[in-house]
Design a protein around this motif. Structure first.
Motif, mmCIF file in Angstrom:
data_model
loop_
_atom_site.group_PDB
_atom_site.id
_atom_site.type_symbol
_atom_site.label_atom_id
_atom_site.label_comp_id
_atom_site.label_asym_id
_atom_site.label_seq_id
_atom_site.Cartn_x
_atom_site.Cartn_y
_atom_site.Cartn_z
ATOM 1 N N GLU A 159 41.788 44.470 45.265
ATOM 2 C CA GLU A 159 43.058 44.081 45.872
ATOM 3 C C GLU A 159 43.754 43.084 44.944
ATOM 4 O O GLU A 159 43.209 42.021 44.654
ATOM 5 N N VAL A 160 44.947 43.453 44.483
ATOM 6 C CA VAL A 160 45.649 42.592 43.534
ATOM 7 C C VAL A 160 46.593 41.649 44.270
ATOM 8 O O VAL A 160 46.927 41.844 45.441
ATOM 9 N N ALA A 161 47.056 40.631 43.567
ATOM 10 C CA ALA A 161 47.979 39.648 44.123
ATOM 11 C C ALA A 161 49.396 40.222 44.195
ATOM 12 O O ALA A 161 49.632 41.391 43.870
ATOM 13 N N ALA A 162 50.340 39.385 44.592
ATOM 14 C CA ALA A 162 51.727 39.833 44.770
ATOM 15 C C ALA A 162 52.449 40.056 43.454
ATOM 16 O O ALA A 162 53.461 40.758 43.412
ATOM 17 N N TRP A 163 51.935 39.480 42.378
ATOM 18 C CA TRP A 163 52.625 39.588 41.094
ATOM 19 C C TRP A 163 51.609 39.609 39.963
ATOM 20 O O TRP A 163 50.449 39.233 40.134
ATOM 21 N N GLY A 164 52.085 40.045 38.806
ATOM 22 C CA GLY A 164 51.260 40.043 37.612
ATOM 23 C C GLY A 164 52.144 39.862 36.384
ATOM 24 O O GLY A 164 53.369 39.748 36.487
ATOM 25 N N TRP A 165 51.527 39.834 35.236
ATOM 26 C CA TRP A 165 52.276 39.640 33.990
ATOM 27 C C TRP A 165 51.557 40.349 32.850
ATOM 28 O O TRP A 165 50.368 40.613 32.914
#
Length: 334
Positions: free
Chosen positions: A110-116
């Protein structure tokens, strides 16, 4: 016959983070074979990207600013002063001994709301010696299925832990960047939910750790970053006594998304050195994306890192070997 011991579930949080591999690290958790563990992980920058946004030294899209600021956490000291990826662990698996194989079934990411993802002059990416300026691309992951790129394309999400490994038998502190025979920073994008990873055990208890989750990545991770993000990774461990391996093995399912369903645009490189062949192929692909879609160099480069694949097409026709760079046409179908 003694009754079987029921399996247990465990949660290991980000208060159990280290930045080196070592057989001498104290276990953060002890589990039995058959147990399930959820690891809370931090992004590869150890929170530096979010802290830069909070400090005003890095711009991010206004639509993501609140999510980024909510994820800020204080800078933490590196283990024994050695900087590296933030890894959650280590986990001691009972009855795991040198010569055994640790089986890891990946049940959830499960990933967070944002990435980079990013590139910078002088970095470790395949073309970073040609990058004109540093660039950080922010990605909105709240859709849960795909992420928008500049209103031009959508990248299907296929999250996986870039680093999964156990402690090496060799004494001392070992940096997290290079992968090794016991796993680590392998960045194998096929390690998605439903796959099984097998790692050789070299120390008692194995000492399993993981981190560096990517929401999406192309084979090669060419700019040195996939879509980096905080995450929760759930897996189940088993100890195999009748199987001994020397390097990590992996059993995967089919492609986790329809990313390649519309075919690919391919560029090629041919050289006596595989790295130089890969650089040529990637350079041509970046130029194609600039020309065809009006992207800047750095935009095209980080987009390739998120979804393009590098493949060895032939390694027998000496003196030149061929590397192909494949770009999925599917992402432009909006």
């Amino acid at each position: 016959m003694s009754p079987s011991v029921p399996s247990r579930t465990h949660l290991l949080g980000t208060d159990s983070v280290h930045t080196v591999w070592s057989r001498d690290l104290a276990p953060a958790l002890r589990v039995a074979p058959g147990d399930t563990i959820t690891f809370q992980t931090l992004d590869a920058s150890y929170g530096a990207v979010a802290r830069q946004v909070a400090a005003g030294s890095l711009d991010c899209p206004e639509t993501l600013r609140e999510a980024v600021l909510q994820s800020v956490y204080p800078e933490q000291p590196a283990t024994a002063g050695v900087r590296g990826h933030p890894l959650t662990g280590p986990v001691f698996i009972e009855n795991a001994l040198p010569g055994d194989t640790l089986q890891i079934e990946l049940h959830g990411v499960e990933v967070a709301a944002w990435g980079w993802n990013a590139c910078r002059p002088g970095g470790i990416g395949l073309l970073d010696d040609e990058v004109p300026e540093a660039h950080t691309q922010f990605w909105d992951l709240r859709d849960g299925h795909s992420a928008d790129f500049l209103g031009l394309a959508r990248i299907p999400l296929a999250p996986f832990p870039g680093i999964v490994g156990v402690a090496p038998a060799e004494a001392g502190l070992h940096r997290t960047a290079p992968p090794r025979q016991v796993g680590g920073n392998m960045d194998i994008r096929q390690l998605t939910v439903g796959s099984t990873l097998y790692l050789p055990v070299e120390v008692e208890g194995a000492l399993l750790s993981l981190g560096d989750v990517h929401a999406a990545q192309g084979d090669g991770e060419v700019s040195s970053t996939g879509i980096e993000t905080d995450a929760r990774v759930t897996l189940r461990v088993q100890v195999l006594k009748d199987r001994s391996i020397r390097t990590p093995h992996l059993r995967t399912g089919p492609e986790p998304t329809d990313l390649w369903s519309a075919g690919a645009y391919m560029t090629t490189g041919h050289a006596p050195d595989l790295r130089e062949a890969a650089r040529t192929a990637l350079r041509e692909l970046v130029a194609h994306l600039q020309r065809e879609y009006g992207l800047t160099y750095v935009q095209a480069y980080v987009l390739c890192s998120a979804c393009a694949d590098l493949r060895i097409s032939q390694i027998v026709d000496a003196p030149h070997f061929t590397v192909s760079a494949l770009f999925p046409e599917r992402i432009f179908e909006r």
